[in-house]
Design a protein around this motif. Structure first.
Motif, PDB file in Angstrom:
ATOM      1  N   UNK A 222      51.096  16.342  -6.752  1.00 49.54           N
ATOM      2  CA  UNK A 222      49.639  16.266  -6.619  1.00 49.54           C
ATOM      3  C   UNK A 222      49.152  14.948  -6.016  1.00 49.54           C
ATOM      4  N   UNK A 223      50.089  14.108  -5.547  1.00 50.31           N
ATOM      5  CA  UNK A 223      49.697  12.808  -4.971  1.00 50.31           C
ATOM      6  C   UNK A 223      48.990  13.005  -3.633  1.00 50.31           C
ATOM      7  N   UNK A 224      47.908  12.303  -3.419  1.00 47.74           N
ATOM      8  CA  UNK A 224      47.110  12.456  -2.201  1.00 47.74           C
ATOM      9  C   UNK A 224      47.882  12.044  -0.958  1.00 47.74           C
ATOM     10  N   UNK A 225      48.763  11.048  -1.077  1.00 49.52           N
ATOM     11  CA  UNK A 225      49.421  10.482   0.087  1.00 49.52           C
ATOM     12  C   UNK A 225      50.711  11.194   0.473  1.00 49.52           C
ATOM     13  N   UNK A 226      51.138  12.173  -0.326  1.00 55.02           N
ATOM     14  CA  UNK A 226      52.398  12.860  -0.046  1.00 55.02           C
ATOM     15  C   UNK A 226      52.139  14.244   0.550  1.00 55.02           C
ATOM     16  N   UNK A 227      53.148  14.820   1.220  1.00 61.43           N
ATOM     17  CA  UNK A 227      52.909  16.055   1.974  1.00 61.43           C
ATOM     18  C   UNK A 227      52.801  17.313   1.129  1.00 61.43           C
ATOM     19  N   UNK A 228      53.261  17.301  -0.126  1.00 64.57           N
ATOM     20  CA  UNK A 228      53.316  18.533  -0.906  1.00 64.57           C
ATOM     21  C   UNK A 228      51.951  19.197  -1.057  1.00 64.57           C
ATOM     22  N   UNK A 229      50.926  18.394  -1.221  1.00 62.65           N
ATOM     23  CA  UNK A 229      49.597  18.920  -1.500  1.00 62.65           C
ATOM     24  C   UNK A 229      48.970  19.583  -0.268  1.00 62.65           C
ATOM     25  N   UNK A 230      49.546  19.314   0.898  1.00 56.78           N
ATOM     26  CA  UNK A 230      48.984  19.852   2.143  1.00 56.78           C
ATOM     27  C   UNK A 230      49.847  20.968   2.728  1.00 56.78           C
ATOM     28  N   UNK A 231      50.548  21.680   1.881  1.00 52.76           N
ATOM     29  CA  UNK A 231      51.353  22.807   2.331  1.00 52.76           C
ATOM     30  C   UNK A 231      50.773  24.108   1.793  1.00 52.76           C
ATOM     31  N   UNK A 232      51.219  25.215   2.365  1.00 53.56           N
ATOM     32  CA  UNK A 232      50.743  26.527   1.913  1.00 53.56           C
ATOM     33  C   UNK A 232      51.113  26.766   0.455  1.00 53.56           C
ATOM     34  N   UNK A 272      57.531  26.684 -28.557  1.00 54.58           N
ATOM     35  CA  UNK A 272      58.438  26.269 -27.484  1.00 54.58           C
ATOM     36  C   UNK A 272      57.669  25.588 -26.360  1.00 54.58           C
ATOM     37  N   UNK A 273      58.238  24.510 -25.848  1.00 56.23           N
ATOM     38  CA  UNK A 273      57.665  23.817 -24.699  1.00 56.23           C
ATOM     39  C   UNK A 273      58.105  24.527 -23.427  1.00 56.23           C
ATOM     40  N   UNK A 274      57.183  24.719 -22.513  1.00 55.89           N
ATOM     41  CA  UNK A 274      57.542  25.314 -21.234  1.00 55.89           C
ATOM     42  C   UNK A 274      56.634  24.775 -20.150  1.00 55.89           C
ATOM     43  N   UNK A 275      57.004  25.064 -18.905  1.00 58.21           N
ATOM     44  CA  UNK A 275      56.217  24.623 -17.762  1.00 58.21           C
ATOM     45  C   UNK A 275      55.606  25.838 -17.087  1.00 58.21           C
ATOM     46  N   UNK A 276      54.390  25.654 -16.610  1.00 54.00           N
ATOM     47  CA  UNK A 276      53.665  26.723 -15.940  1.00 54.00           C
ATOM     48  C   UNK A 276      53.269  26.240 -14.548  1.00 54.00           C
ATOM     49  N   UNK A 277      53.777  26.924 -13.525  1.00 55.25           N
ATOM     50  CA  UNK A 277      53.411  26.559 -12.160  1.00 55.25           C
ATOM     51  C   UNK A 277      52.129  27.286 -11.776  1.00 55.25           C
ATOM     52  N   UNK A 278      51.181  26.544 -11.233  1.00 51.22           N
ATOM     53  CA  UNK A 278      49.911  27.136 -10.799  1.00 51.22           C
ATOM     54  C   UNK A 278      49.686  26.774  -9.342  1.00 51.22           C
ATOM     55  N   UNK A 279      49.621  27.787  -8.488  1.00 52.27           N
ATOM     56  CA  UNK A 279      49.387  27.576  -7.068  1.00 52.27           C
ATOM     57  C   UNK A 279      47.926  27.205  -6.839  1.00 52.27           C
ATOM     58  N   UNK A 280      47.693  26.305  -5.909  1.00 56.11           N
ATOM     59  CA  UNK A 280      46.328  25.881  -5.604  1.00 56.11           C
ATOM     60  C   UNK A 280      45.473  27.062  -5.143  1.00 56.11           C
ATOM     61  N   UNK A 281      46.083  28.005  -4.441  1.00 59.26           N
ATOM     62  CA  UNK A 281      45.322  29.145  -3.930  1.00 59.26           C
ATOM     63  C   UNK A 281      44.880  30.098  -5.027  1.00 59.26           C
ATOM     64  N   UNK A 282      45.473  29.974  -6.234  1.00 59.17           N
ATOM     65  CA  UNK A 282      45.121  30.863  -7.348  1.00 59.17           C
ATOM     66  C   UNK A 282      44.065  30.260  -8.279  1.00 59.17           C
ATOM     67  N   UNK A 320      41.135  16.926 -13.071  1.00 59.06           N
ATOM     68  CA  UNK A 320      41.741  16.329 -14.255  1.00 59.06           C
ATOM     69  C   UNK A 320      41.667  17.315 -15.408  1.00 59.06           C
ATOM     70  N   UNK A 321      42.837  17.629 -15.983  1.00 59.48           N
ATOM     71  CA  UNK A 321      42.921  18.508 -17.139  1.00 59.48           C
ATOM     72  C   UNK A 321      43.628  17.723 -18.235  1.00 59.48           C
ATOM     73  N   UNK A 322      42.865  17.027 -19.067  1.00 59.12           N
ATOM     74  CA  UNK A 322      43.462  16.138 -20.059  1.00 59.12           C
ATOM     75  C   UNK A 322      44.242  15.051 -19.342  1.00 59.12           C
ATOM     76  N   UNK A 323      45.545  14.953 -19.644  1.00 56.67           N
ATOM     77  CA  UNK A 323      46.402  13.968 -18.994  1.00 56.67           C
ATOM     78  C   UNK A 323      47.131  14.549 -17.789  1.00 56.67           C
ATOM     79  N   UNK A 324      46.820  15.784 -17.426  1.00 54.69           N
ATOM     80  CA  UNK A 324      47.514  16.442 -16.325  1.00 54.69           C
ATOM     81  C   UNK A 324      46.547  16.740 -15.177  1.00 54.69           C
ATOM     82  N   UNK A 325      47.122  17.105 -14.038  1.00 52.59           N
ATOM     83  CA  UNK A 325      46.318  17.339 -12.840  1.00 52.59           C
ATOM     84  C   UNK A 325      46.527  18.761 -12.349  1.00 52.59           C
ATOM     85  N   UNK A 326      45.428  19.405 -12.006  1.00 48.95           N
ATOM     86  CA  UNK A 326      45.406  20.747 -11.448  1.00 48.95           C
ATOM     87  C   UNK A 326      44.863  20.640 -10.024  1.00 48.95           C
ATOM     88  N   UNK A 327      45.319  21.512  -9.142  1.00 52.57           N
ATOM     89  CA  UNK A 327      44.862  21.480  -7.751  1.00 52.57           C
ATOM     90  C   UNK A 327      44.265  22.837  -7.392  1.00 52.57           C
TER      91      UNK A 327
END
Length: 356
Positions: A222-232, A272-282, A320-327
């Motif tokens: 989610x960093x502004x300066x890196x390329x990941x946030x500007x991909x499909x 249980x702890x788990x990770x949830x991937x959320x696409x920006x388009x969703x 900003x979602x608490x201590x985490x970031x959503x796009x």
């Protein structure tokens, strides 16, 4: 920190110059395009290539050129999983597993065959020969053989690169189980961002032999300066805890930063702890909570910033979602109509069927 390293490698048309300190737990992904130096760096850590540098793992020094110290691969407490399974064709699956186990003196064996067989679901395969296995099955056996050397560090060099899409989907849950159950630090090489997002905790971005960024996975995605946030495939990974495994209609309710999120996933236990991937388009945005809508999830968030999207008609919104970031990816027209601005309180709307 688990691994401290500094290497210089010079070849015709290529130069690797890296200094890193990597975490002592979880999965660290070395990510970058082909030719960026990922595999070379991994082979230096393994001792399969010797180049100018320094390497220590926990309290053990494995290479120090100033002291003329170089510990050979077989004396390093590590396991290595190659891109190709490279099983012994004359041995059954059970024999291939035993080969890794027998390499370790009995006092140093802290992982047992039964544990690995259960973790990787290898029981039905034990009597088969490698040529009777699918690509995904062979890679599971290769992984099991590496684990049965009781490594303190596991190195994985693009283990899914030679597999088709179905085989990748078959083996990924086993890699997740390995990460969660055995607690062995893993350094994982890949150029596939979907694999990295699913498995990694820490990310190292390599480009032309140099480290351009490193840090926790979510921060880099989610960093502004890196390329990941500007991909499909722009997305984020939220850390969540299961609240209700069976919330009805084949859904599971999880908690993210004190808020509920419904996902289309089962077979997980409460707590249980788990990770949830959320696409920006969703992720859609609203100025008020909506009730008469098909969106199951409505999260209260605060707008951090807005930046250009992939094309002029789009905007990328970091939330900003608490201590985490959503796009969120929205149209430029929607951003104008909602008068989106930094500091604004919003509601992020997410389809439950988009989250697995």
């Amino acid at each position: 920190m688990s691994v401290k390293l500094a290497f210089e490698v010079t070849r015709t048309g290529f130069c690797l110059n890296t200094q890193l300190e990597l975490p002592s737990q979880g999965v660290t992904a070395l990510f970058g395009r082909s030719g960026s130096g990922k595999t070379t760096l991994l082979r230096c850590i393994a001792g399969l290539e010797r180049h100018k540098g320094y390497l220590s793992f926990r309290d053990q020094c494995w290479q120090d050129d100033q002291q003329e110290l170089f510990v050979p691969t077989y004396q390093r407490a590590l396991g290595y999983v190659f891109q190709e399974a490279s099983l012994f064709p004359h041995l059954r699956v059970s024999g291939n597993l035993e080969y890794g186990f027998k390499r370790v003196p009995p006092p140093l064996r802290h992982i047992q065959p039964d544990e690995v067989i259960q973790l990787l679901s290898l029981g039905p395969l034990l009597k088969r020969y490698p040529d009777q296995l699918s690509g995904g099955q062979r890679q599971r056996v290769s992984l099991g053989r590496a684990i049965l050397t009781s490594p303190e560090l596991l190195l994985m060099d693009e283990p899914l690169a030679s597999l088709d899409a179905a085989s990748k989907e078959e083996i990924l849950p086993f890699l997740e189980g390995l990460r969660d159950e055995l607690k062995i630090p893993i350094i994982y090489v890949s150029h596939a961002i979907d694999e990295v997002i699913r498995l990694a905790d820490h990310l190292v971005l390599l480009q032309e032999g140099k480290v351009t960024a490193q840090g926790p996975l979510q921060a880099l995605l989610t960093a502004r300066e890196l390329p990941f946030i500007r991909t499909e495939s722009a997305s984020t990974v939220l850390q969540a805890e299961v609240q209700r495994p069976h919330a009805g209609d084949e859904l599971t309710e999880v908690c993210v930063e004190g808020q509920s999120l419904f996902i289309a996933r089962q077979s997980v236990e409460r707590g249980r702890k788990l990770r949830v991937r959320i696409m920006a388009r969703d992720v859609a945005l609203s100025l008020s909570p909506l009730e008469d809508t098909s969106f199951l999830n409505c999260l209260t968030v605060q707008l951090l910033d807005i930046q250009p999207g992939l094309i002029p008609s789009q905007r990328l919104v970091r939330l900003q979602l608490g201590q985490q970031i959503l796009v969120s990816r929205v149209s430029s027209r929607s951003a104008t109509r909602l008068n989106l601005h930094s500091g604004q309180m919003l509601y992020a709307l997410i389809k439950g069927v988009a989250l697995t």
